[in-house]
Design an enzyme around this catalytic site. Sequence first.
Site, mmCIF file in Angstrom:
data_model
loop_
_atom_site.group_PDB
_atom_site.id
_atom_site.type_symbol
_atom_site.label_atom_id
_atom_site.label_comp_id
_atom_site.label_asym_id
_atom_site.label_seq_id
_atom_site.Cartn_x
_atom_site.Cartn_y
_atom_site.Cartn_z
ATOM 1 N N ASP A 1 0.982 -1.225 -0.014
ATOM 2 C CA ASP A 1 0.031 -0.143 -0.087
ATOM 3 C C ASP A 1 0.898 1.220 0.137
ATOM 4 O O ASP A 1 0.320 2.508 -0.036
ATOM 5 C CB ASP A 1 -1.124 0.069 0.881
ATOM 6 C CG ASP A 1 -0.368 0.085 2.461
ATOM 7 O OD1 ASP A 1 0.809 -0.111 2.501
ATOM 8 O OD2 ASP A 1 -1.311 0.282 3.667
ATOM 9 N N SER A 2 2.283 1.158 -0.126
ATOM 10 C CA SER A 2 3.166 2.115 -0.110
ATOM 11 C C SER A 2 2.949 2.751 -1.724
ATOM 12 O O SER A 2 3.313 3.874 -1.869
ATOM 13 C CB SER A 2 4.583 1.541 -0.125
ATOM 14 O OG SER A 2 4.853 0.638 -1.085
ATOM 15 N N GLU B 1 -1.186 -5.293 8.821
ATOM 16 C CA GLU B 1 -0.398 -4.507 9.896
ATOM 17 C C GLU B 1 -0.581 -4.825 11.233
ATOM 18 O O GLU B 1 -2.130 -4.833 11.421
ATOM 19 C CB GLU B 1 -0.308 -3.046 9.515
ATOM 20 C CG GLU B 1 0.427 -2.811 8.294
ATOM 21 C CD GLU B 1 0.709 -1.214 8.101
ATOM 22 O OE1 GLU B 1 0.132 -0.493 8.780
ATOM 23 O OE2 GLU B 1 1.338 -1.071 6.830
ATOM 24 N N GLU C 1 9.548 -3.680 10.566
ATOM 25 C CA GLU C 1 10.116 -2.336 9.920
ATOM 26 C C GLU C 1 10.337 -1.333 10.979
ATOM 27 O O GLU C 1 9.825 -1.161 12.033
ATOM 28 C CB GLU C 1 8.684 -1.739 9.229
ATOM 29 C CG GLU C 1 8.914 -0.534 8.419
ATOM 30 C CD GLU C 1 7.789 -0.178 7.565
ATOM 31 O OE1 GLU C 1 7.008 -0.726 7.287
ATOM 32 O OE2 GLU C 1 8.047 1.252 6.920
HETATM 33 O O1 KIV Z 1 3.615 -1.047 1.688
HETATM 34 C C1 KIV Z 1 4.696 -1.425 1.697
HETATM 35 O O2 KIV Z 1 5.345 -1.235 0.595
HETATM 36 C C2 KIV Z 1 5.058 -2.185 2.890
HETATM 37 C C3 KIV Z 1 6.566 -2.189 2.953
HETATM 38 C C4 KIV Z 1 7.290 -1.129 3.419
HETATM 39 C C5 KIV Z 1 7.001 -3.386 3.748
HETATM 40 O O3 KIV Z 1 4.274 -2.581 3.609
#
Ligand code: KIV
Length: 262
Positions: free
Chosen positions: A44-45, A114, A181
Amino acid sequence: MRITQNTLQKMYQNGEKFTILTCYDASFATLLEKAGVDVLLVGDSLGNVLQGKDTTLSVTLSDMKYHTRCVAQGSTNALILTDMPFGTFQTTPSCAFNNAAKLLAAGAHMVKIEGGRSMADTVRFLTQRGIPVCAHIGLTPQSVHQLGGYKLQGKTDAEAKLLLEDAIILEKAGANMLVMELVPAALAKKITQELSIPTIGIGAGSDCSAQVLVLHDMLGIYPTKARFNKNFMTDALSIEDAINRYVKAVKSGEFPGTEHQY
Ligand code: KIV
């Protein structure tokens, strides 16, 4: 042949580090696989690096389904891991199951959730019903407002104890893998030693079983100043070369170096 969670578990048992990068489209899925990336994380980044937002909080299930379908279209052998976005898994385990099932229908092979012990019932519910789950602790970007920013977690002895307990509880609940993280390298090492599932580090030192970075960060496209990132384009001749260098550096244990950890 497609990499499955059994393949990753075997690599982990043999002490072979595996590699993960975020991936949001078909072209990169093909390129990353060709360079030997084992897991494509539809993170979701994408809210940050594709949509330009400050947080991941506005990313929707439909966004994640769309990008998972794109990645699946370009992928033949990596495991596709998709993030469950904010608001799609926190209310009840059955709500999480219904949304995770949609991500699997879009092409994901595993979902990422998460949260610590508060997510244990959800992890148990999903994994007992055929949906593999990767848990994610430490800095959980969807909780940025509660955490007060994107900062190192598990700094004090009390915080470190809670994170270790969270990890053990999530493994017992059935989590297949665990992302850590932004946690001190010594704590990530201890957690890795205590678990019998692979740990995946981002800003968590070199003793994790695997490493992940955000594609746009490691290609120097997104202007991150995070200490844990390395711009692999700096010495590379092409994007493919940069990805090859990342894969080699993770497999050999050369990345992350001490300059990338806390
Ligand atoms: O959304 C993402 O890219 C992530 C990574 C930073 C682990 O959760």
